[in-house]
Design a protein around this motif. Structure first.
Motif, PDB file in Angstrom:
ATOM      1  N   GLU A   1       1.994  10.425  -5.952  1.00 56.57           N
ATOM      2  CA  GLU A   1       2.401  11.637  -5.256  1.00 56.57           C
ATOM      3  C   GLU A   1       3.738  12.162  -5.733  1.00 56.57           C
ATOM      4  OE1 GLU A   1       2.335  10.706  -1.138  1.00 56.57           O
ATOM      5  OE2 GLU A   1       0.135  10.753  -0.982  1.00 56.57           O
TER       6      GLU A   1
ATOM      7  N   GLU B   1       0.815  -1.211   0.000  1.00 62.04           N
ATOM      8  CA  GLU B   1       0.000   0.000   0.000  1.00 62.04           C
ATOM      9  C   GLU B   1       0.851   1.264   0.000  1.00 62.04           C
ATOM     10  OE1 GLU B   1      -3.596   2.011   2.656  1.00 62.04           O
ATOM     11  OE2 GLU B   1      -2.823  -0.003   3.127  1.00 62.04           O
ATOM     12  N   GLU B   2       2.012   1.247   0.679  1.00 61.66           N
ATOM     13  CA  GLU B   2       2.864   2.431   0.721  1.00 61.66           C
ATOM     14  C   GLU B   2       3.383   2.791  -0.661  1.00 61.66           C
ATOM     15  OE1 GLU B   2       3.371  -0.305   2.474  1.00 61.66           O
ATOM     16  OE2 GLU B   2       2.531   0.327   4.429  1.00 61.66           O
TER      17      GLU B   2
ATOM     18  N   LYS C   1       0.621   4.390  -2.850  1.00 62.85           N
ATOM     19  CA  LYS C   1       0.387   5.794  -2.527  1.00 62.85           C
ATOM     20  C   LYS C   1       1.465   6.690  -3.104  1.00 62.85           C
ATOM     21  CE  LYS C   1      -0.645   8.758   1.423  1.00 62.85           C
ATOM     22  NZ  LYS C   1      -0.784   8.844   2.888  1.00 62.85           N
ATOM     23  N   SER C   2       2.720   6.219  -3.078  1.00 60.51           N
ATOM     24  CA  SER C   2       3.828   7.037  -3.561  1.00 60.51           C
ATOM     25  C   SER C   2       3.814   7.205  -5.079  1.00 60.51           C
ATOM     26  CB  SER C   2       5.144   6.421  -3.127  1.00 60.51           C
ATOM     27  OG  SER C   2       5.332   5.141  -3.747  1.00 60.51           O
TER      28      SER C   2
END
Length: 589
Positions: free
Chosen positions: A540, A532-533, A536-537
């Motif tokens: 972004e 999940e990390e 998200k990156s």
């Protein structure tokens, strides 16, 4: 201290004044008109009209009775009835007696649809039916037991001591309309106590309806004929569903033989009229709205004209006053804003009063002072920055794919002599042509799919991967517009990062569908997935792995707004799904 009237107070006082004046004027004019006299006169005219209609119907009934009496001229037939000849003999001897009576003595305009001759045991002797079709269907015998032809009333009349002609009706389900029924007894030698048989004549109700239409002066009138003690025969007109109960109450009262002697009865919002016949038991009735009798049309029209003139004059005065006191500052503010938009930023609101519009104008002037300081610097800078960001994002197309493909094509051409090189060159040519066309930043879903399939073919040849591709593209989105190179980078990311290290059977699903006024494109793989990390990156920050996804995501937000762009869902070991959401059929970028 000077008192300041608020805008809503001014408008409220104006509306109350105009409305109150109009109501007072209407009340005075109505009182001046002789409403009671006009009401009584209108009721009398309606009653006389119903009497005239009843006279026309009386003439029609009298003519039918006269024709039925012609049956006495068939002396042999009457003699056999008097002698109570066996029914089978009568049927064999007079099979066309009803036909002869119906066709020889009645006119076509009389509307006779069926005629029956019976003996006193209610046994049918002869039958005439004008037509026998699914739509025009009449019984062979009114005493058929499988259908209701309202024959019980006929039996009751035949067994009674009545000497007048009976008038009744029944509803013909085949024709979906009411049929009038006339029944006349046959007597022996004029002796009213010695009944030898009877004739039943069924008549189409259209003749009666034509008479009723002639006397129906309003769409709100409801007319009907009904024998006393029997069901309603024929009706014409409309009645409100809320007043249907009043109508049913009157009809039930007539069916029960309880109707009083009053010629007119007021019930609720309707007035009931009745006109009975002296000879025949066939009354004419009507229900009319009371509103029809209250005012004469000419008086009402003149009153309304006066009210309209007065209200028009008042409206003009109000409009002028509102323009002077309220709308002129708003128009001045609108004109000032328009001129400022065109470039004259030095204009300001003038002549500000002490009310809400004055406060608004003062705040408007202060806002213009602030905007004037920023409009030449911040707004232009933002436009240039947006344009630069868009051009930079458009230019971030990874050229390594093109170079690696050319190397692969060179190796294949050197090692093999096959048509695969020709097809590869064609696909690569299409990819070049589509990718480098910067004159048309918008494409369609159909063209994006063609470009993606060219890319898939090149990658299959280059990598020798066995990847299954599934396309599920809704037909309604094929012509929808989309920024160029928005789908192929998503498939490329799934192929290079999602499936590269996968050991199982590889599959990529590409879907596109419309959801209301929006459109969703998804690219889903069954590869290795990601935590999940990392998901998200990707949206972004820009990285080597996510340059295509980040590029597309930023372009969509810049073009269509913050609510659009890319959404990623992924699970390690299961795969990744990338969803692109944009408006459908955007006409310009």
């Amino acid at each position: 201290m000077k008192r300041t009237w608020r805008m809503h107070t001014k408008i409220l006082l104006l509306c109350l004044g105009v409305t109150f004046s109009a109501l007072i004027l209407q009340m005075i004019l109505f009182e001046l008109s002789s409403s009671k006299m006009i009401y009584k006169q209108a009721k009398n005219e309606s009653f006389h009209s119903l009497e005239n209609m009843q006279e026309d119907v009386f003439d029609l009934i009298k003519r039918i009775e006269k024709v039925l009496i012609e049956s006495y001229n068939e002396r042999e037939f009457m003699h056999d009835l008097k002698e109570k000849t066996d029914i089978e003999v009568l049927r064999e001897k007079y099979p066309r007696e009803a036909y002869n009576l119906a066709t020889s003595h009645f006119e076509t305009t009389d509307g006779v649809v069926a005629l029956y001759l019976y003996n006193m045991e209610n046994e049918i002797i002869s039958t005439y039916r004008r037509a026998v079709t699914p739509k025009h269907n009449y019984p062979l015998d009114i005493y058929e037991t499988d259908k209701d032809y309202h024959a019980d009333v006929v039996k009751e009349y035949v067994a009674s001591e009545r000497t007048d002609m009976m008038i009744s009706s029944y509803y013909n389900t085949a024709r979906e309309k009411e049929i009038l029924r006339f029944v006349l007894k046959f007597y022996s030698n004029g002796n009213s106590r010695n009944t030898i048989g009877y004739v039943v004549c069924d008549v189409d109700s259209k003749t009666l309806l034509e008479i009723m239409k002639k006397y129906c002066s309003s769409e709100d009138m409801y007319l009907w004929f009904q024998p006393m003690g029997d069901r309603p025969a024929v009706s014409y007109g409309t009645i409100d569903a809320n007043e249907k109960a009043v109508l049913e109450e009157f009809q039930k009262s007539i069916s029960a033989g309880r109707q009083g002697d009053k010629k007119t009865i007021e019930s609720g919002s309707r007035v009931f009229f009745q006109v009975e016949q002296d000879k025949y038991n066939f009354g004419a009735y009507s229900l009319m709205p009371q509103e029809m009798f209250y005012e004469n049309q000419k008086i009402l029209a003149s009153n309304l004209a006066l009210i309209l003139i007065a209200m028009f004059a008042a409206a003009m005065a109000v409009a002028y006053f509102v323009t002077k006191t309220l709308t002129r500052p708003l128009e001045e503010m609108t004109d000032t804003a328009k001129k400022i938009k065109e470039g004259d930023t030095r204009l300001r609101m003038k002549v500000l009063k002490e009310d809400e519009i004055g406060i608004l104008g003062q705040n408007f002037n202060e806002m213009l002072d602030t905007i004037e300081e920023l409009i030449g610097r911040e707004y232009k800078t933002k436009l240039l920055l947006n344009k630069a960001e868009y051009n930079a994002l458009q230019a971030q197309i990874n050229p390594h794919f093109l170079y690696n493909t050319l190397d692969t094509m060179g190796s294949i051409a050197q090692m093999q002599n096959c048509r695969q090189v020709e097809a590869l060159c064609q696909s690569l040519s299409n990819i070049f042509r589509y990718s480098l066309d910067m004159k048309h930043p918008l494409s369609t879903i159909a063209k994006e799919m063609t470009h993606l399939k060219n890319y898939i073919y090149v990658m299959d040849v280059r990598m020798q991967d066995h990847v299954n591709y599934v396309f599920d593209i809704a037909e309604e989105v094929l012509k929808a517009e989309i920024p160029r190179l928005s789908i192929q980078p998503l498939a490329e990311n799934a192929l290079n990062h999602g499936l590269r290290n996968s050991r199982r059977e590889k599959c990529i699903c590409i879907r596109a569908k419309a959801i209301g006024e929006e459109m969703e494109i998804t690219v889903e793989d069954n590869g290795v997935g990601m935590p999940e990390e990392k998901v998200k990156s990707l949206l972004e920050t820009e990285s080597v792995r996510s340059i295509g996804i980040y590029n597309i995501h930023m372009r969509m937000k810049m073009l269509y707004g913050e609510e659009y762009g890319i959404k990623i869902s992924s699970k390690e070991g299961e795969g990744t799904c990338v969803t692109l959401k944009i408006p459908q059929n955007v006409k310009e970028e």
